[in-house]
Design a protein around this motif. Structure first.
Motif, PDB file in Angstrom:
ATOM      1  N   GLU A  86       0.814  -1.216   0.000  1.00 28.34           N
ATOM      2  CA  GLU A  86       0.000   0.000   0.000  1.00 28.34           C
ATOM      3  C   GLU A  86       0.850   1.270   0.000  1.00 28.34           C
ATOM      4  N   VAL A  87       1.948   1.276   0.762  1.00 26.23           N
ATOM      5  CA  VAL A  87       2.812   2.461   0.812  1.00 26.23           C
ATOM      6  C   VAL A  87       3.433   2.706  -0.567  1.00 26.23           C
ATOM      7  N   ARG A  88       3.867   1.633  -1.230  1.00 27.73           N
ATOM      8  CA  ARG A  88       4.420   1.756  -2.580  1.00 27.73           C
ATOM      9  C   ARG A  88       3.347   2.255  -3.555  1.00 27.73           C
ATOM     10  N   GLU A  89       2.154   1.653  -3.516  1.00 30.23           N
ATOM     11  CA  GLU A  89       1.093   2.028  -4.462  1.00 30.23           C
ATOM     12  C   GLU A  89       0.600   3.458  -4.244  1.00 30.23           C
ATOM     13  N   GLU A  90       0.405   3.855  -2.987  1.00 29.70           N
ATOM     14  CA  GLU A  90      -0.213   5.150  -2.728  1.00 29.70           C
ATOM     15  C   GLU A  90       0.760   6.320  -2.727  1.00 29.70           C
ATOM     16  N   LEU A  91       1.967   6.121  -2.184  1.00 30.12           N
ATOM     17  CA  LEU A  91       2.909   7.242  -2.045  1.00 30.12           C
ATOM     18  C   LEU A  91       4.232   7.048  -2.770  1.00 30.12           C
ATOM     19  N   GLY A  92       4.445   5.896  -3.399  1.00 29.89           N
ATOM     20  CA  GLY A  92       5.686   5.645  -4.120  1.00 29.89           C
ATOM     21  C   GLY A  92       6.894   5.495  -3.210  1.00 29.89           C
ATOM     22  N   ILE A  93       6.675   5.210  -1.929  1.00 28.92           N
ATOM     23  CA  ILE A  93       7.770   5.072  -0.966  1.00 28.92           C
ATOM     24  C   ILE A  93       8.104   3.592  -0.799  1.00 28.92           C
ATOM     25  N   THR A  94       9.397   3.263  -0.924  1.00 24.57           N
ATOM     26  CA  THR A  94       9.820   1.871  -0.740  1.00 24.57           C
ATOM     27  C   THR A  94      10.870   1.716   0.351  1.00 24.57           C
ATOM     28  N   ASP A  95      11.468   2.825   0.789  1.00 23.04           N
ATOM     29  CA  ASP A  95      12.557   2.751   1.778  1.00 23.04           C
ATOM     30  C   ASP A  95      12.136   3.400   3.092  1.00 23.04           C
ATOM     31  N   PHE A  96      11.287   2.721   3.833  1.00 22.56           N
ATOM     32  CA  PHE A  96      10.813   3.242   5.107  1.00 22.56           C
ATOM     33  C   PHE A  96      10.887   2.129   6.149  1.00 22.56           C
ATOM     34  N   VAL A  97      10.925   2.537   7.396  1.00 19.60           N
ATOM     35  CA  VAL A  97      10.966   1.574   8.500  1.00 19.60           C
ATOM     36  C   VAL A  97       9.705   1.780   9.338  1.00 19.60           C
ATOM     37  N   PRO A  98       8.744   0.870   9.220  1.00 19.34           N
ATOM     38  CA  PRO A  98       7.500   1.039   9.979  1.00 19.34           C
ATOM     39  C   PRO A  98       7.651   0.588  11.425  1.00 19.34           C
ATOM     40  N   GLU A  99       6.928   1.253  12.293  1.00 23.78           N
ATOM     41  CA  GLU A  99       6.837   0.872  13.697  1.00 23.78           C
ATOM     42  C   GLU A  99       5.355   0.675  14.004  1.00 23.78           C
TER      43      GLU A  99
END
Length: 166
Positions: A86-99
């Motif tokens: 979802e993060v990739r599809e909606e915001l184009g972000i692939t390099d994040f660290v979720p908590e």
């Protein structure tokens, strides 16, 4: 554009365990079938929060400002897999660290969701999907506080953000 009402969602119990499946249309029909979703709140290093603008064609809360990323978990998918997708599809972000910061059941007018809540701090480029969103921007905490109760933000975002971040 519109949502695919035939998309298959898992149905879960109050502990988040999968107990069946149903279509998006069935889950959003007022049936209150409990289905899981993932949310990610994207903060920048200044403490601002990215909010997405829901398009007018959405079947739930069209035109409102909402959580940075929110999406349904597909049948057979883990919350972690759904979050990355979802993060990739909606915001184009692939390099994040979720908590993961928590989970809760949201009981809306037309649906019930088992929500997995995450946060991240991210200062890189944000590329909101032109197909899924009507854009987005970073908001200060004061802007969010002022918008609460003004019919600008989704009720789900308002209650979740107040519970976990304000």
């Amino acid at each position: 554009m519109q949502d695919n009402n035939q998309e298959i969602f898992p149905i879960v119990d109050e502990e988040g365990r999968v107990v069946g499946s149903a279509t998006r249309g069935e889950c959003h029909s007022g049936s209150k079938l409990l289905h899981p979703v993932v949310h990610l709140h994207v903060f920048n290093s200044r403490g601002e929060v990215y909010l997405q603008k829901r398009p007018e064609w959405k079947d739930i809360q069209p035109g409102k400002w909402d959580t940075s990323v929110g999406g349904h978990i597909d049948y057979g998918e883990t919350p972690e897999q759904a979050l990355v997708r979802e993060v990739r599809e909606e915001l184009g972000i692939t390099d994040f660290v979720p908590e993961r910061v928590g989970q809760y059941i949201f009981d809306g007018r037309r649906e019930r969701e088992f929500v997995y809540v995450h946060r991240t701090t991210y200062d890189g480029p944000v590329r909101p999907s032109a197909e899924e969103l009507d854009g987005g921007r970073f908001w200060t905490l004061d802007e969010i506080r002022s918008a609460i109760g003004q019919n600008i933000l989704t009720p789900n975002f308002e209650s979740e953000f107040q519970k976990f971040f304000l």
